[in-house]
Design a protein around this motif. Structure first.
Motif, PDB file in Angstrom:
ATOM      1  N   GLU A  51       4.041   0.978  49.762  1.00  0.00           N
ATOM      2  CA  GLU A  51       2.956   0.067  49.451  1.00  0.00           C
ATOM      3  C   GLU A  51       3.401  -1.379  49.693  1.00  0.00           C
ATOM      4  OE1 GLU A  51       3.572   2.792  47.086  1.00  0.00           O
ATOM      5  OE2 GLU A  51       5.480   1.738  47.118  1.00  0.00           O
ATOM      6  N   PRO A  52       2.473  -2.263  50.032  1.00  0.00           N
ATOM      7  CA  PRO A  52       2.826  -3.658  50.297  1.00  0.00           C
ATOM      8  C   PRO A  52       3.234  -4.402  49.033  1.00  0.00           C
ATOM      9  CG  PRO A  52       0.450  -3.394  50.340  1.00  0.00           C
ATOM     10  CD  PRO A  52       1.031  -2.015  50.223  1.00  0.00           C
ATOM     11  N   LEU A  53       3.915  -5.509  49.226  1.00  0.00           N
ATOM     12  CA  LEU A  53       4.251  -6.434  48.151  1.00  0.00           C
ATOM     13  C   LEU A  53       3.045  -7.344  47.947  1.00  0.00           C
ATOM     14  CD1 LEU A  53       6.758  -7.503  46.419  1.00  0.00           C
ATOM     15  CD2 LEU A  53       6.979  -9.219  48.223  1.00  0.00           C
ATOM     16  N   VAL A  54       2.555  -7.423  46.727  1.00  0.00           N
ATOM     17  CA  VAL A  54       1.348  -8.193  46.450  1.00  0.00           C
ATOM     18  C   VAL A  54       1.731  -9.488  45.733  1.00  0.00           C
ATOM     19  CG1 VAL A  54      -0.895  -8.244  45.330  1.00  0.00           C
ATOM     20  CG2 VAL A  54      -0.039  -6.112  46.332  1.00  0.00           C
ATOM     21  N   ILE A  55       1.495 -10.603  46.396  1.00  0.00           N
ATOM     22  CA  ILE A  55       1.781 -11.911  45.824  1.00  0.00           C
ATOM     23  C   ILE A  55       0.481 -12.467  45.243  1.00  0.00           C
ATOM     24  CG2 ILE A  55       2.674 -14.232  46.214  1.00  0.00           C
ATOM     25  CD1 ILE A  55       4.754 -12.100  46.655  1.00  0.00           C
ATOM     26  N   GLU A  69       3.660  -6.639  53.988  1.00  0.00           N
ATOM     27  CA  GLU A  69       4.512  -5.497  54.293  1.00  0.00           C
ATOM     28  C   GLU A  69       5.966  -5.920  54.386  1.00  0.00           C
ATOM     29  OE1 GLU A  69       2.969  -3.608  57.775  1.00  0.00           O
ATOM     30  OE2 GLU A  69       1.417  -2.547  56.633  1.00  0.00           O
ATOM     31  N   ALA A  70       6.193  -7.174  54.736  1.00  0.00           N
ATOM     32  CA  ALA A  70       7.520  -7.789  54.703  1.00  0.00           C
ATOM     33  C   ALA A  70       7.302  -9.249  54.354  1.00  0.00           C
ATOM     34  CB  ALA A  70       8.239  -7.637  56.037  1.00  0.00           C
ATOM     35  N   LEU A  71       8.286  -9.841  53.704  1.00  0.00           N
ATOM     36  CA  LEU A  71       8.118 -11.221  53.251  1.00  0.00           C
ATOM     37  C   LEU A  71       9.433 -11.963  53.363  1.00  0.00           C
ATOM     38  CD1 LEU A  71       6.148 -12.721  50.393  1.00  0.00           C
ATOM     39  CD2 LEU A  71       8.632 -13.003  50.297  1.00  0.00           C
ATOM     40  N   LEU A  72       9.351 -13.211  53.786  1.00  0.00           N
ATOM     41  CA  LEU A  72      10.490 -14.120  53.827  1.00  0.00           C
ATOM     42  C   LEU A  72      10.141 -15.336  52.991  1.00  0.00           C
ATOM     43  CD1 LEU A  72      13.216 -15.141  54.923  1.00  0.00           C
ATOM     44  CD2 LEU A  72      11.973 -15.941  56.966  1.00  0.00           C
ATOM     45  N   GLY A  73      10.896 -15.570  51.925  1.00  0.00           N
ATOM     46  CA  GLY A  73      10.632 -16.686  51.030  1.00  0.00           C
ATOM     47  C   GLY A  73      11.768 -17.690  51.055  1.00  0.00           C
ATOM     48  N   GLY A  74      11.430 -18.974  51.196  1.00  0.00           N
ATOM     49  CA  GLY A  74      12.434 -20.017  51.201  1.00  0.00           C
ATOM     50  C   GLY A  74      12.857 -20.416  49.802  1.00  0.00           C
ATOM     51  N   LEU A  75      13.836 -21.317  49.726  1.00  0.00           N
ATOM     52  CA  LEU A  75      14.220 -21.879  48.436  1.00  0.00           C
ATOM     53  C   LEU A  75      13.009 -22.571  47.827  1.00  0.00           C
ATOM     54  CD1 LEU A  75      17.700 -23.461  49.310  1.00  0.00           C
ATOM     55  CD2 LEU A  75      17.227 -21.200  48.340  1.00  0.00           C
ATOM     56  N   HIS A  76      12.856 -22.433  46.515  1.00  0.00           N
ATOM     57  CA  HIS A  76      11.655 -22.986  45.893  1.00  0.00           C
ATOM     58  C   HIS A  76      11.966 -23.438  44.469  1.00  0.00           C
ATOM     59  CE1 HIS A  76      10.920 -19.042  43.793  1.00  0.00           C
ATOM     60  NE2 HIS A  76      11.544 -18.595  44.860  1.00  0.00           N
ATOM     61  N   THR A  83       2.596  -8.777  41.656  1.00  0.00           N
ATOM     62  CA  THR A  83       1.955  -7.732  40.860  1.00  0.00           C
ATOM     63  C   THR A  83       2.150  -6.368  41.513  1.00  0.00           C
ATOM     64  OG1 THR A  83      -0.179  -7.926  42.000  1.00  0.00           O
ATOM     65  CG2 THR A  83       0.186  -9.369  40.101  1.00  0.00           C
ATOM     66  N   HIS A  84       2.051  -5.315  40.700  1.00  0.00           N
ATOM     67  CA  HIS A  84       2.083  -3.958  41.234  1.00  0.00           C
ATOM     68  C   HIS A  84       1.261  -3.057  40.329  1.00  0.00           C
ATOM     69  CE1 HIS A  84       4.759  -2.008  38.265  1.00  0.00           C
ATOM     70  NE2 HIS A  84       5.294  -3.205  38.136  1.00  0.00           N
ATOM     71  N   ASP A  85       0.847  -1.930  40.872  1.00  0.00           N
ATOM     72  CA  ASP A  85      -0.027  -1.013  40.131  1.00  0.00           C
ATOM     73  C   ASP A  85       0.726   0.183  39.557  1.00  0.00           C
ATOM     74  OD1 ASP A  85       0.600   0.448  42.368  1.00  0.00           O
ATOM     75  OD2 ASP A  85      -1.486   0.720  43.049  1.00  0.00           O
ATOM     76  N   GLY A  86       2.044   0.049  39.440  1.00  0.00           N
ATOM     77  CA  GLY A  86       2.864   1.153  38.952  1.00  0.00           C
ATOM     78  C   GLY A  86       3.639   1.845  40.047  1.00  0.00           C
ATOM     79  N   ARG A  87       3.443   1.375  41.293  1.00  0.00           N
ATOM     80  CA  ARG A  87       4.161   1.914  42.444  1.00  0.00           C
ATOM     81  C   ARG A  87       4.673   0.744  43.280  1.00  0.00           C
ATOM     82  NH1 ARG A  87       2.697   6.981  44.511  1.00  0.00           N
ATOM     83  NH2 ARG A  87       2.777   6.095  46.598  1.00  0.00           N
ATOM     84  N   GLN A  88       5.958   0.765  43.617  1.00  0.00           N
ATOM     85  CA  GLN A  88       6.515  -0.238  44.519  1.00  0.00           C
ATOM     86  C   GLN A  88       7.846   0.256  45.044  1.00  0.00           C
ATOM     87  OE1 GLN A  88       7.486  -3.994  42.687  1.00  0.00           O
ATOM     88  NE2 GLN A  88       8.209  -3.057  40.807  1.00  0.00           N
ATOM     89  N   SER A  89       8.163  -0.112  46.270  1.00  0.00           N
ATOM     90  CA  SER A  89       9.444   0.286  46.854  1.00  0.00           C
ATOM     91  C   SER A  89       9.776  -0.652  47.996  1.00  0.00           C
ATOM     92  CB  SER A  89       9.394   1.733  47.365  1.00  0.00           C
ATOM     93  OG  SER A  89       8.391   1.867  48.363  1.00  0.00           O
TER      94      SER A  89
END
Length: 281
Positions: A51-55, A69-76, A83-89
């Motif tokens: 499942e996707p990552l939900v921001i 589906e993929a995320l790149l986050g800078g310094l912040h 958030t997730h619905d009980g499933r994440q990987s």
């Protein structure tokens, strides 16, 4: 069926100067939740497996929420909300800021405060192949090996800009507890103003901001149920407990007790809390 897996590893030796650690997570059947993605000394690269990552909220509140589906986050300097619905990987890569040029072809400053789709930098085919290989790998060691191979293949040989070694020296000193900006500037032969400008141009943060985030990151990794805030503040170099609480309010948007209540045990929070100093340095 309840599934609650978490694993962590260091990268292959060729990547040690560019990647601090990997974290893998898989959850099924857990209660739906919200997680604060807190400021840290690392950029974050995440490849989801199912499942996707939900921001729900980015560090830059002007960015629209949505799935990745993929995320790149800078310094912040502000937390993200996931958030997730009980499933994440997925698998999370902690990127060293000064490893950005070698792996991504740009300074970390260009990603500061942003969450982006890494396909924009690495190509859709690369991201899709990594995700497919992660999904078909037989376990966490094999998944981490997929990342070793993929990220090693990104390493470039572009010459470092003049002065990068001095920025790296200051960053290393800040990671180890640092000193005053004037002292650090003297160590590298720059004025305090020039150091601040060059450091921000490479990392996207001023040295004082980076030092605060380093200290906060160490403090929140050391925070556990039963730890006295006054003791934690003293151990991590804060003037007093109120000083520690103010930094939590600034970087987490809540008091330490609230963060601990909401987050302890969440997989991304565990990724930070379980990483020891040897892994991070």
């Amino acid at each position: 069926m309840l599934v609650d897996e978490y694993a962590q590893a260091r990268p292959t030796s060729a990547l040690r100067g560019h990647v601090a650690f990997y974290s893998g997570y898989r959850q099924r059947g857990v209660p739906p939740g919200r997680h604060r993605g807190l400021p840290s000394p690392y950029l974050t690269l995440i490849f989801t497996m199912d499942e996707p990552l939900v921001i729900a909220e980015h560090p830059d509140r002007r960015q629209a929420p949505g799935p990745f589906e993929a995320l790149l986050g800078g310094l912040h300097r502000r937390p993200a909300t996931i958030t997730h619905d009980g499933r994440q990987s997925g698998v999370q890569v902690a990127l060293q800021p000064l490893g950005c040029r070698a792996l991504l072809g740009l300074p970390a400053a260009e990603l500061a405060e942003l969450d982006v789709d890494p396909a924009a930098l690495l190509g859709e085919a690369f991201v899709a192949e990594v995700r497919e290989r992660l999904c078909t790998a037989p376990g966490w060691p094999a998944r981490f090996a997929v990342l070793d191979t993929a990220l090693t293949g990104l390493l470039g040989a572009a010459p470092a800009p003049a002065g990068l070694d001095r920025v790296a020296h200051v960053w290393g000193r800040l990671r180890r507890g640092g000193g005053s900006i004037d002292d650090l500037a003297g160590e590298v032969g720059w004025s305090a103003r020039h150091l601040t400008d060059r450091f921000r141009a490479e990392l996207g943060l001023r040295p004082k901001e980076a030092a605060r985030i380093v200290r906060f990151d160490r403090a929140r990794r050391a925070l556990r149920p039963g730890v006295r805030l006054a003791d934690l503040a003293a151990e991590q170099g804060y003037a007093d407990q109120s000083h520690l609480v103010r930094d939590f309010q600034a970087f987490a948007g809540c008091a330490p007790s609230r963060w601990l209540s909401d987050e302890f045990g969440f997989v991304q929070a565990a990724a930070a809390a379980d990483a020891d100093d040897e892994v991070h340095d």
